[in-house]
Design a protein around this motif. Structure first.
Motif, short mmCIF file in Angstrom:
data_model
loop_
_atom_site.label_atom_id
_atom_site.label_comp_id
_atom_site.label_asym_id
_atom_site.label_seq_id
_atom_site.Cartn_x
_atom_site.Cartn_y
_atom_site.Cartn_z
N ARG A 108 0.83 -1.22 0.00
CA ARG A 108 0.00 0.00 0.00
C ARG A 108 0.86 1.26 0.00
N LYS A 109 2.18 1.07 -0.14
CA LYS A 109 3.16 2.17 -0.14
C LYS A 109 3.22 2.90 1.20
N ASP A 110 2.95 2.17 2.27
CA ASP A 110 3.07 2.70 3.64
C ASP A 110 4.46 2.36 4.14
N TYR A 111 5.41 3.25 3.88
CA TYR A 111 6.80 2.99 4.21
C TYR A 111 7.14 3.35 5.66
N SER A 112 6.17 3.83 6.41
CA SER A 112 6.42 4.16 7.82
C SER A 112 6.72 2.90 8.63
N VAL A 113 6.41 1.75 8.08
CA VAL A 113 6.69 0.48 8.76
C VAL A 113 8.19 0.36 9.05
N PHE A 114 9.04 0.87 8.17
CA PHE A 114 10.48 0.81 8.39
C PHE A 114 10.87 1.57 9.65
N PHE A 115 10.39 2.80 9.76
CA PHE A 115 10.69 3.65 10.91
C PHE A 115 10.18 3.01 12.20
N TRP A 125 13.11 -2.43 17.44
CA TRP A 125 14.18 -3.38 17.73
C TRP A 125 15.57 -2.87 17.43
N GLY A 126 15.67 -1.70 16.84
CA GLY A 126 16.99 -1.17 16.50
C GLY A 126 17.74 -0.69 17.72
N VAL A 127 19.03 -0.61 17.60
CA VAL A 127 19.89 -0.13 18.66
C VAL A 127 20.63 1.08 18.12
N GLU A 128 20.54 2.17 18.84
CA GLU A 128 21.24 3.37 18.39
C GLU A 128 22.72 3.19 18.62
N SER A 129 23.50 3.41 17.59
CA SER A 129 24.95 3.26 17.69
C SER A 129 25.61 4.13 16.63
#
Length: 84
Positions: free
Chosen positions: A53-60, A66-70
């Protein structure tokens, strides 16, 4: 599955290379990272529905979950096919 085994597989959004004999960008990343001992979440069906559906906010949203800031580290991953 080893990264070199992905070479030549057809592209199919949401496919699991072992199960479907095809893959997508997430399966490529998961396979390469697993080869080096890293784990990432398995793709969820909802992610693919949103992307269609072109909803790319899923990436953010998922990176925040689960991402770790580094500090960024540069690297290169290349898959090459040869006759050898």
């Amino acid at each position: 599955m080893k990264p070199h085994q992905l070479i030549g597989l057809p592209y199919r959004l949401g496919a699991d290379p072992v199960k479907h004999g095809a893959g997508d960008c997430l399966s490529l990343v998961r396979t390469v990272l697993a080869n080096y001992g890293f784990t990432v979440p398995k793709g969820k069906r909802d992610w693919y529905r949103r992307l269609k559906r072109k909803d790319y906010s899923v990436f953010f949203e998922e990176l925040n979950r689960w991402g770790v800031e580094s500090t960024p580290k540069l690297g290169t991953i290349g898959l090459c096919k040869s006759e050898d």
